[in-house]
Enzyme design. Structure first.
Site, PDB file in Angstrom:
ATOM      1  CG  ASP A  36      13.958 -56.556  55.642  1.00  0.00           C
ATOM      2  OD1 ASP A  36      13.846 -56.428  54.323  1.00  0.00           O
ATOM      3  OD2 ASP A  36      14.351 -57.649  56.318  1.00  0.00           O
ATOM      4  CG  HIS A  37      15.309 -53.350  50.629  1.00  0.00           C
ATOM      5  ND1 HIS A  37      16.340 -53.992  51.102  1.00  0.00           N
ATOM      6  CD2 HIS A  37      15.300 -53.414  49.155  1.00  0.00           C
ATOM      7  CE1 HIS A  37      16.923 -54.436  50.160  1.00  0.00           C
ATOM      8  NE2 HIS A  37      16.108 -54.366  49.042  1.00  0.00           N
ATOM      9  CG  HIS A  77      16.564 -58.883  52.848  1.00  0.00           C
ATOM     10  ND1 HIS A  77      16.244 -57.619  53.304  1.00  0.00           N
ATOM     11  CD2 HIS A  77      17.778 -58.406  52.162  1.00  0.00           C
ATOM     12  CE1 HIS A  77      16.987 -56.765  53.287  1.00  0.00           C
ATOM     13  NE2 HIS A  77      17.775 -57.068  52.624  1.00  0.00           N
TER      14      HIS A  77
HETATM   15  C1  BG6 Z   1      20.572 -55.521  50.496  1.00  0.00           C
HETATM   16  C2  BG6 Z   1      21.927 -55.860  50.520  1.00  0.00           C
HETATM   17  O1  BG6 Z   1      19.863 -55.268  51.778  1.00  0.00           O
HETATM   18  O2  BG6 Z   1      19.829 -56.022  49.805  1.00  0.00           O
HETATM   19  C3  BG6 Z   1      22.429 -56.035  49.303  1.00  0.00           C
HETATM   20  O3  BG6 Z   1      22.578 -55.487  51.638  1.00  0.00           O
HETATM   21  C4  BG6 Z   1      21.783 -56.797  48.252  1.00  0.00           C
HETATM   22  O4  BG6 Z   1      23.794 -56.967  49.354  1.00  0.00           O
HETATM   23  C5  BG6 Z   1      20.302 -56.048  48.351  1.00  0.00           C
HETATM   24  O5  BG6 Z   1      22.341 -56.715  46.919  1.00  0.00           O
HETATM   25  C6  BG6 Z   1      19.228 -56.814  47.233  1.00  0.00           C
HETATM   26  O6  BG6 Z   1      18.321 -56.064  47.255  1.00  0.00           O
HETATM   27  P1  BG6 Z   1      17.268 -56.412  46.155  1.00  0.00           P
HETATM   28  O7  BG6 Z   1      15.975 -55.592  46.511  1.00  0.00           O
HETATM   29  O8  BG6 Z   1      17.887 -55.794  45.019  1.00  0.00           O
HETATM   30  O9  BG6 Z   1      16.568 -57.767  46.017  1.00  0.00           O
END
Ligand code: BG6
Length: 494
Positions: free
Chosen positions: A187-188, A250
């Site tokens: 989960d980034h 997230h």
């Molecule tokens: C991803 C989603 O996990 O997270 C995207 O699939 C979203 O739809 C993105 O745009 C948002 O990530 P960040 O790091 O730009 O907030």
């Protein structure tokens, strides 16, 4: 590193976007910083036909475009010499045997292997099954040579399932060939420095924790707003929508970090136990409770985007009011919202404190504003405290003022690395703290499923909002009927 064996990183779906935008720039930066294993190679595996040179060129183009750091030709050449590509099928057992031979030859006697699933999710189970079948996932090494056994790990990109039942069956399938401690579900958001800093702020300081409970906190708000729409991802997005795309992972992860009890230690088991406890303490919203406590909405031009069904009911925005039924949080609502095509790109957690119990200052020209702690996760990473101060030269007027910490001021402009850097390094060193465990993913789905079911079956109305706004009026009502409002951050309050 946990041993000195040669390490292969094998990326399935290597010709795709994720590899070019995130994985390679992150691995490259780790290499520049001297953090990669002494001997490593990266093998791209995919259906698109590339020679090694074409693959390297494609990745160099990506690094120039997407890397957040400057680099020299020598640095790239050094890194690129470790990149190779195999044009192979995902479903052919012989291709996996050949991969084993090629990697085995490079390794010599023994080697570590990190497999990265960057393909469409439907391909994960069969890739993992074939990796298992062809012996790639067996960790080996004799116990006599402690610390020298070769490890085999698999990183799995989101989405992990589309509901509880698919996530559960994916877990069952991969557990046939992998132990849980070999699995790294990514989960980034957990790789973001500012997200990790939620734990540092709470547990490396003494001043916050005594206030961090229902006695002082009125409510918590978690906002992840994006300015972009679905862009080229409509094919994926129109089938999942914002709740599966952003909340199941997230936003719920952010909620667990804000709400968890201090873990006994910082290791993966202790940390993840506490996160699962938070998720388990959230009563799933069902039927009428979904109607009362959620809002689903779509931005007005969504249905005319390329690849979106003209009558699509897919939400691009949602707001949820959740409760956490435990001693710390009883009665403190957690409001979560996220959407695309909103006014601003911003991810923030707002801790809204209670009003002072007694208004002491007779001359104050307005009601006192309760204290607020805002954690800015992105952009403008930092933390703000808002509190009341006496306006000079008045009898006793109060005004809100801010005390702020900015990462950039304290640590410099380039201090915040790409979140994949940290996560890839952790997967290489065997630290699973920032990855989600099987029970954690499934518990999160148990919260999401009934919301989606009610939305779909009871036909809860879909609200619409203007692109560039802060979402539909219905989301404001979710809070206003309880006398609250979404925090509007203004860095210089008047
Ligand atoms: C991803 C989603 O996990 O997270 C995207 O699939 C979203 O739809 C993105 O745009 C948002 O990530 P960040 O790091 O730009 O907030």
């Amino acid at each position: 590193m946990n041993n000195n064996l040669p390490t292969s990183i094998i990326i399935f779906g290597a010709s795709g976007d994720l590899t070019q935008r995130k994985l390679i720039p992150s691995l490259f930066n780790l290499c520049r910083k001297g953090r990669m294993p002494e001997r490593f190679q990266i093998v791209g595996y995919g259906g698109t036909a590339y020679t090694d040179d074409q693959f390297r060129q494609h990745l160099l183009d990506g690094a120039k475009k997407f890397a957040s750091f400057e680099f020299t030709t020598e640095e790239w050449d050094d890194f690129a010499s470790r990149l190779t590509y195999l044009t192979r099928h995902y479903d052919q057992v012989d291709d996996y045997k050949e991969l084993d031979q090629i990697v085995g030859q490079w390794e010599g006697r023994r080697g570590n292997r990190l497999f990265y699933m960057a393909t469409p999710p439907a391909a994960y189970p069969s890739i993992i099954q074939l990796l298992g079948h062809t012996g790639h996932l067996l960790e080996n090494g004799s116990p006599a040579e402690a610390g020298s056994s070769a490890w085999r790990r698999v990183v799995i990109e989101k989405p992990f399932g589309t509901d509880w039942s698919s996530a559960h069956s994916l877990n069952e399938q991969i557990h046939k060939t992998l132990n849980e401690n070999q699995i790294y579900r990514i989960d980034h958001y957990l790789g973001k420095e500012t997200v990790q800093n939620i734990l540092a702020m709470r547990f490396a300081n003494t001043i916050f924790e005594p206030l961090w409970n229902r006695n002082y906190i009125d409510h918590v708000e978690i906002t992840v707003a994006e300015q972009v729409g679905v862009e080229h991802r409509a094919g994926y997005y129109d089938n999942v929508g914002v709740v599966r795309d952003m909340f199941q992972n997230h936003l719920l992860q952010l909620a667990t970090l804000v709400a968890m009890e201090p873990p006994a230690s910082f290791d993966a088991t202790a940390l993840r136990n506490e996160k699962v406890k938070v998720l388990s303490a959230i009563p799933p919203l069902k039927d009428e409770a979904v109607v009362r406590n959620t809002v689903r909405a779509q931005y007005k031009d969504y249905r005319s985007e390329d690849g979106v069904k003209p009558d699509s009911m897919t939400p691009t925005y949602a707001a949820l009011r959740l409760q956490i039924d435990n001693w710390r949080w009883q009665g403190v609502p957690f409001y979560l919202r996220s959407g695309k095509r909103l006014a601003q790109k911003i991810s923030q957690v707002t801790i809204q404190f209670k009003e002072p119990p007694h208004l002491l200052f007779p001359g104050a020209d307005r009601k006192i504003t309760p204290n607020m702690l805002v954690l800015f996760l992105q952009p403008d990473e930092g933390i703000h405290w808002r509190f009341e101060a006496k306006v000079p030269d008045t009898a006793a007027d109060m005004r809100s003022v801010d005390m702020e910490f900015k990462y950039e001021d304290s640590f410099g402009k380039t201090a915040i690395p790409e979140s994949y850097e940290r996560l890839l390094l952790d997967a290489l060193t065997g630290d699973a703290s920032l990855f989600t465990r099987a029970d954690e993913v499934e518990t999160a789905w148990r919260l999401i499923d009934p919301i989606l079911e009610t939305w779909e079956s009871k036909n809860q109305p879909l609200a619409f909002y203007d692109p560039g706004s802060w979402g539909p009026a219905e989301a404001d009502e979710l809070l206003s009927r309880e006398g609250r409002s979404w925090s509007k951050w203004d860095a210089n309050p008047k």
